[in-house]
Design an enzyme around this catalytic site. Sequence first.
Site, mmCIF file in Angstrom:
data_model
loop_
_atom_site.group_PDB
_atom_site.id
_atom_site.type_symbol
_atom_site.label_atom_id
_atom_site.label_comp_id
_atom_site.label_asym_id
_atom_site.label_seq_id
_atom_site.Cartn_x
_atom_site.Cartn_y
_atom_site.Cartn_z
ATOM 1 C CG MET A 10 39.648 118.915 49.574
ATOM 2 S SD MET A 10 40.011 117.605 48.940
ATOM 3 C CE MET A 10 40.212 118.061 47.372
ATOM 4 N N GLY A 13 40.624 125.387 45.747
ATOM 5 C CA GLY A 13 42.139 126.383 45.129
ATOM 6 C C GLY A 13 43.102 126.068 45.003
ATOM 7 C CB THR A 14 46.427 127.057 44.116
ATOM 8 O OG1 THR A 14 46.302 127.749 43.272
ATOM 9 C CG2 THR A 14 47.712 126.423 44.064
ATOM 10 C CG PHE A 35 32.007 123.470 53.784
ATOM 11 C CD1 PHE A 35 31.753 122.238 54.821
ATOM 12 C CD2 PHE A 35 33.413 123.732 54.752
ATOM 13 C CE1 PHE A 35 32.093 121.572 55.556
ATOM 14 C CE2 PHE A 35 33.855 122.792 55.821
ATOM 15 C CZ PHE A 35 33.138 121.931 56.469
ATOM 16 C CB CYS A 95 33.308 132.540 58.401
ATOM 17 S SG CYS A 95 32.247 131.179 57.383
ATOM 18 N N GLY A 119 43.848 124.309 54.104
ATOM 19 C CA GLY A 119 45.192 124.920 53.235
ATOM 20 C C GLY A 119 45.449 126.151 53.874
ATOM 21 C CB CYS A 192 33.733 133.611 50.472
ATOM 22 S SG CYS A 192 32.977 133.924 51.549
#
Length: 355
Positions: A10, A13-14, A35, A95, A119, A192
Amino acid sequence: MNSKSVLLGMSGGTDSSVAAMLLKEQGYEVTGVTFRMFDNDDQEPEFIAEAKALAENLQIPHYVMDIRETFEQTVIHYFENEYLAGRTPHPCVFCNNHIKWEYLAQKADELGIVHLATGHYARITKTNDNFFISRGKDPDKEQSFFLWDLPQKYLQRIVFPLGELNKTEVREIAADRGFKKVAGKKDSMGICFVPGDYRPFLEKRLACKQLLPGPGNFVSTAGEIIGRHKGYVYYTIGQRRGLGIHLNKALYVTAIRPETNEVVIGSREDLMTDRILLKDYHLVDSEIALNTEIIVRIRYRKQATPATLHILNEKYLEVRLSESIVREAAGQTATFYLHDKVLGGGWIVDEMNEE
């Protein structure tokens, strides 16, 4: 173990939030994990607080894993070292295949959880005894391109609740369930851990380590000096903008030479190729991949070229293209497809024995 137990990554985000809603509605016993990878803040970042709040709202257990030290020593060091080597890194693929799924599986095993979920807009399919990543329904969001290196031990456990949905439907699901803020969140873009242009980030990091190269020469493909550049790490193969050279024709970066701090400038024709050399390749089913024409993608969107694969040795593989395309920088990746199914992929290099 509960056969319907699932550990969901999780992000706050959407997409991962809607994944949590759907998994719970589908009867899974959902646990969330977030994370913490790269921030230097004393306080917990907002995205973690948001993930925690959603988990509490959905009444599912939630954990936070602080993996900042590992992320620094692996992903960020890889990012820096690739530029120093004259290559263009692909940290999202690195990653996904070396950090996120490994830690997700580690936490699931610790908690006695069977399934793994994220997701991602992708699907899991099975042919004979092999599990495959397959393209998601939404052509603009699907993310199978980044997941070519996942081993069977993960694939057989993965659940992708968004694979059959498009982004508009995902936002509608959040809104219909009363999560208006979740529905309206902006998509994350780019790398990110790099806010915007990578160059200031890289410059600061390398300067602190006294590894930042100084100015050097732009040279033509014939070896003539045609200008000066800021340092080879600021450029990538195929770059056209920001060169500061004006010769009344379109100019592109066609090669980077770290050993001499030279950046080679040429034409678009100099970038064309009908073969791609890969190292550290992965094939889910070599029998299928090596005996049929496949589709290779070297860019996330807007490129798909018929090709055949030829193993050179246990480390290197050659992709022979049906037509010439503009080549991608060494350090990027290629993903192989048969229809919507991901057959594998590899890391692009310029020559064998490249370190």
